[in-house]
Design an enzyme around this catalytic site. Structure first.
Site, short mmCIF file in Angstrom:
data_model
loop_
_atom_site.label_atom_id
_atom_site.label_comp_id
_atom_site.label_asym_id
_atom_site.label_seq_id
_atom_site.Cartn_x
_atom_site.Cartn_y
_atom_site.Cartn_z
N ALA A 1 34.48 38.97 26.04
CA ALA A 1 34.04 37.56 26.01
C ALA A 1 34.81 36.74 27.03
O ALA A 1 36.04 36.75 27.07
CB ALA A 1 34.24 36.98 24.62
N THR B 1 39.37 42.28 35.78
CA THR B 1 38.56 42.36 36.99
C THR B 1 39.42 42.60 38.22
O THR B 1 40.60 42.21 38.25
CB THR B 1 37.78 41.04 37.16
OG1 THR B 1 37.24 40.97 38.48
CG2 THR B 1 38.67 39.81 36.97
N ASP B 2 38.81 43.16 39.27
CA ASP B 2 39.55 43.35 40.52
C ASP B 2 39.89 42.01 41.18
O ASP B 2 40.77 41.93 42.04
CB ASP B 2 38.77 44.26 41.50
CG ASP B 2 37.38 43.76 41.87
OD1 ASP B 2 36.97 42.67 41.41
OD2 ASP B 2 36.69 44.46 42.64
N GLU B 3 39.19 40.93 40.77
CA GLU B 3 39.43 39.63 41.42
C GLU B 3 40.85 39.11 41.18
O GLU B 3 41.29 38.22 41.90
CB GLU B 3 38.42 38.60 40.93
CG GLU B 3 37.01 38.97 41.30
CD GLU B 3 36.02 37.82 41.23
OE1 GLU B 3 36.42 36.66 41.23
OE2 GLU B 3 34.82 38.13 41.19
N TYR C 1 38.30 31.02 38.17
CA TYR C 1 37.92 32.17 37.32
C TYR C 1 38.99 33.26 37.38
O TYR C 1 39.50 33.71 36.35
CB TYR C 1 36.57 32.74 37.76
CG TYR C 1 36.30 34.14 37.25
CD1 TYR C 1 35.98 34.36 35.92
CD2 TYR C 1 36.38 35.25 38.10
CE1 TYR C 1 35.76 35.65 35.43
CE2 TYR C 1 36.15 36.54 37.63
CZ TYR C 1 35.84 36.73 36.29
OH TYR C 1 35.62 38.01 35.81
N SER C 2 39.36 33.67 38.60
CA SER C 2 40.30 34.80 38.68
C SER C 2 41.70 34.39 38.21
O SER C 2 42.43 35.21 37.66
CB SER C 2 40.32 35.43 40.07
OG SER C 2 40.53 34.48 41.07
N LEU D 1 24.83 37.70 42.10
CA LEU D 1 24.12 38.04 43.33
C LEU D 1 22.86 38.91 43.15
O LEU D 1 21.77 38.52 43.58
CB LEU D 1 25.07 38.74 44.31
CG LEU D 1 24.44 39.12 45.65
CD1 LEU D 1 24.17 37.90 46.52
CD2 LEU D 1 25.32 40.11 46.41
N GLU E 1 34.11 33.31 30.20
CA GLU E 1 33.29 32.65 31.21
C GLU E 1 33.45 33.52 32.44
O GLU E 1 34.59 33.79 32.88
CB GLU E 1 33.81 31.24 31.47
CG GLU E 1 33.52 30.26 30.35
CD GLU E 1 32.03 30.00 30.14
OE1 GLU E 1 31.28 30.08 31.13
OE2 GLU E 1 31.62 29.73 29.00
N SER F 1 42.21 32.40 35.71
CA SER F 1 42.18 32.49 34.24
C SER F 1 42.23 33.95 33.79
O SER F 1 42.88 34.27 32.79
CB SER F 1 40.94 31.78 33.68
OG SER F 1 39.76 32.51 34.00
N LYS F 2 41.58 34.84 34.53
CA LYS F 2 41.61 36.26 34.15
C LYS F 2 43.01 36.85 34.37
O LYS F 2 43.48 37.65 33.57
CB LYS F 2 40.57 37.06 34.94
CG LYS F 2 39.12 36.73 34.63
CD LYS F 2 38.69 37.11 33.22
CE LYS F 2 38.58 38.60 32.99
NZ LYS F 2 38.04 38.91 31.62
N ASN G 1 27.51 41.55 51.54
CA ASN G 1 26.46 40.88 50.76
C ASN G 1 25.10 40.96 51.45
O ASN G 1 24.08 41.17 50.79
CB ASN G 1 26.83 39.42 50.51
CG ASN G 1 28.05 39.31 49.62
OD1 ASN G 1 28.34 40.20 48.83
ND2 ASN G 1 28.78 38.21 49.75
N ASP H 1 29.22 28.11 52.56
CA ASP H 1 30.04 29.15 51.95
C ASP H 1 30.62 28.68 50.62
O ASP H 1 30.80 27.49 50.39
CB ASP H 1 31.20 29.52 52.90
CG ASP H 1 31.64 30.96 52.72
OD1 ASP H 1 31.14 31.62 51.79
OD2 ASP H 1 32.49 31.41 53.51
N TYR I 1 25.78 33.20 51.08
CA TYR I 1 26.91 32.31 51.36
C TYR I 1 27.59 32.69 52.69
O TYR I 1 27.82 33.89 52.95
CB TYR I 1 27.98 32.39 50.27
CG TYR I 1 27.53 32.00 48.87
CD1 TYR I 1 26.39 31.24 48.64
CD2 TYR I 1 28.29 32.39 47.77
CE1 TYR I 1 26.03 30.89 47.35
CE2 TYR I 1 27.93 32.04 46.48
CZ TYR I 1 26.78 31.29 46.28
OH TYR I 1 26.42 30.94 45.00
#
Ligand code: NAD
Ligand code: TDX
Length: 358
Positions: free
Chosen positions: A84, A135-137, A161-162, A201, A86, A164-165, A260, A295, A218
């Protein structure tokens, strides 16, 4: 019989993980899906298992301690698998606060309740384990063509995001180091496959191409992501839960780096090759839809995972190569137009219009 408490089980990877468990273990596991059903949660993903007596859905917020305590009292949980979150970088750039709440405070809460229910006088009940799906981020960004993320790479997150992870990972590490809490962390590269929300994506490009909408790329389109079929991620998570030593961190990825713009052209080509000549949906699809847009702020240039440790310790390897996986994914979306219609109605339209102005 193992009881899995899966948070975020109505999301993309969580629902694929539950379907994987049900397929692999049949009635010999209990699965409790704990999800608050945000915009990204969709119980339709689990229609094929919802009537099974060993599947239980519990609507609850991981930030709500009393709700989690009730669940731990109700079920004898062996494994916590914490999906769980975001999960969308673009949303985190516009509204970081909910990312801190769900991803950081939610993780702390879940860790603490698991610790409370699994504690004994001299440690923890045997056979219990918590797995943090990271995550890898969290490792940041690599230069254009060089290097890989290893488990020893220092964390250097850039997006809200990263960040917070990464914070959540540090709390898990703190619980392992301070209390000897039985946990693992997995850090996976970009996933793709069925049931992914079309803000990301691959499903966004499939949905737009089929509807003759522009395909927003982007920047210069040369940012690189390392793609893994979601079922291979599910397999890795279960392997780590069952076989890894507690305290270990594992990278998960299949050396499948793509720019991408390559992904976008593969999607166009694959759509044209799988859709029959007389299918009406072909008429919109063309390279002319590709549109370079502003971007992403702070856009990480390249992610690339070194999965050597999980290969060596647990003999994990990705079973689905990209050519097969992307074709399966596209065929799934073509066969599930209703699913796509349902998730792109309502809130999605507001999001899309505010985000893209196309
Ligand atoms: P998703 O956005 O599709 O699903 C997230 C799920 O969490 C949804 O069902 C949502 O309802 C639920 N949720 C959100 N807030 C909640 C809360 N407060 N309480 C309970 N449930 C809540 O995400 P995803 O892409 O399936 O990612 C799952 C996990 O895997 C995340 O932790 C993400 O960071 C990680 N991850 C994702 C990828 C990827 O490529 N998608 C790669 C590596 C790691
Ligand atoms: O419209 C778009 N156009 C575009 O060029 C979108 C949505 C994305 N992109 C680019 C940005 C990224 O370089 O495509 C790449 C992939 O973007 P996302 O699908 O948003 O994924 P990413 O930002 O790489 O993060 C994903 O992988 C790691 C997941 O969303 C995270 O939850 C996971 O942790």
């Amino acid at each position: 019989m193992k009881t899995y408490l899966v948070t975020g089980g109505a999301g993309f990877i969580g629902s694929n993980f539950i379907l994987y468990l049900m397929e692999k273990y049949g009635d010999s596991v209990e699965v409790v899906n704990v999800d608050s059903l945000t915009y990204a949660g969709n119980l339709k993903n689990l229609e094929s298992v919802e009537k099974r007596s060993n599947y239980h859905f519990e609507k609850a917020d991981v930030c709500n301690r009393s709700e989690l305590e009730e669940l731990f009292s109700k079920y004898d949980v062996d494994y916590v698998v914490h999906f769980a979150a975001e999960s969308h970088v673009d949303r985190s750039i516009r509204d970081p606060e909910i990312f801190a709440r769900t991803n950081v405070l939610g993780t702390m809460n879940l860790l603490d309740v698991s610790k409370k229910f699994w504690s004994t006088e001299d440690g923890f009940l045997p056979g219990k384990k918590y797995l943090q799906v990271s995550t890898d981020e969290v490792y940041g960004s690599l230069s254009e063509e060089e290097g890989y993320f290893y488990e020893t790479t220092p964390l250097d997150p850039h997006s809200p995001y990263s960040a917070s992870k990464a914070s959540a990972d540090f709390f898990v590490k703190a619980y392992m180091d301070t209390y000897g809490f039985p946990a693992n962390i997995t850090r996976c590269s970009n996933n793709y496959g069925p049931y992914q929300f079309p803000e990301k994506l691959i499903p966004l490009m499939i949905h737009n191409a089929l509807n003759g909408h522009k395909l927003p790329v982007y920047g210069d389109g040369k940012n690189v992501r390392d793609w893994l079929y979601v079922e291979d991620h599910a397999k890795a998570i279960d392997l780590v839960l069952r076989e890894a030593r507690t305290g270990e961190i594992y990278n998960v990825g299949g050396h499948n780096e793509k720019k991408n713009i390559e992904i976008v052209t593969i999607i166009i080509d694959t759509l044209l090759s799988v859709l029959p000549e007389d299918d009406n949906r072909r008429k919109h699809i063309s390279y002319d839809l590709i549109t370079y847009v502003e971007d992403r702020k702070g856009h990480d240039r390249r992610y690339a995972i070194a999965p050597d440790k999980i290969k060596k310790d647990l003999s994990w390897y990705p079973e689905t190569d990209f050519a097969t996986g992307i074709r399966k994914t596209i065929v799934w979306y073509l066969d599930h137009e209703e699913w796509m219609k349902q998730v792109t109605s309502g809130e999605y339209r507001n999001y899309y219009e505010t985000m893209y102005h196309l």
